[in-house]
Design a protein around this motif. Structure first.
Motif: not given
Length: 158
Positions: A2, A5, A21, A24
């Motif tokens: 994500t 992360d 995003e 990711a």
């Protein structure tokens, strides 16, 4: 994987949530065993990594000497920038010195995502350009050290 992360990674700190995003989508966790060659000088470069655990030795082939380690990277480091700049071939080689845990990115997809979101593409390019300058200066210093040459002022000025 994500965007949250990725937001915890030092290299990506401060990037917009929407860009993270998108990034990711091109990322995955990976593990690399000690001793594995991750990439070779002059081969196609289509990946980069954010090292979370372990070390990677970056080397350069020197005629008459073979591969010479120019720098070793550990947790928090970015590994690989050749995926971003044409001709997309590795300028150095890399070998895992210890077992490595990292976030691996598909460079082709990241380039495409940067074209779709130019502000994200610019932000990544800006960050990688700074990284390239730092790495080239460190490489020059290491090669001068190996050759016994004293480093002069402005030796890598553009």
């Amino acid at each position: 994987m994500t965007g949250a992360d990725l937001a915890r990674e030092p290299f990506l700190s401060g990037m917009r949530a929407a860009g993270l995003e998108r990034l990711a989508k091109a990322a995955r966790f990976t593990e690399i065993p000690a001793g594995r060659r991750i990439f070779r000088e002059s081969e196609p470069a289509e990946r980069f990594w954010l090292i979370q655990e372990g070390t990677v030795a970056v080397d350069l082939h020197m005629p008459g000497r073979g591969p010479v380690i120019v720098e070793t990277f550990g947790p928090g480091s970015v590994l690989g920038w050749s995926w971003l700049f044409g001709p997309h071939r590795w300028r150095f080689g890399g070998v895992a010195g210890t077992p490595v845990r990292a976030i691996e990115f598909d460079g082709r997809l990241v380039r495409t995502l940067g074209a779709v979101d130019p502000s994200m593409g610019y932000e990544l390019t800006r960050r990688f350009a700074g990284l390239v300058v730092d790495r080239l200066e460190a490489t020059q210093a290491r090669l001068m050290e190996l050759s016994g040459t004293a480093r002069g002022n402005g030796a890598l000025s553009a």
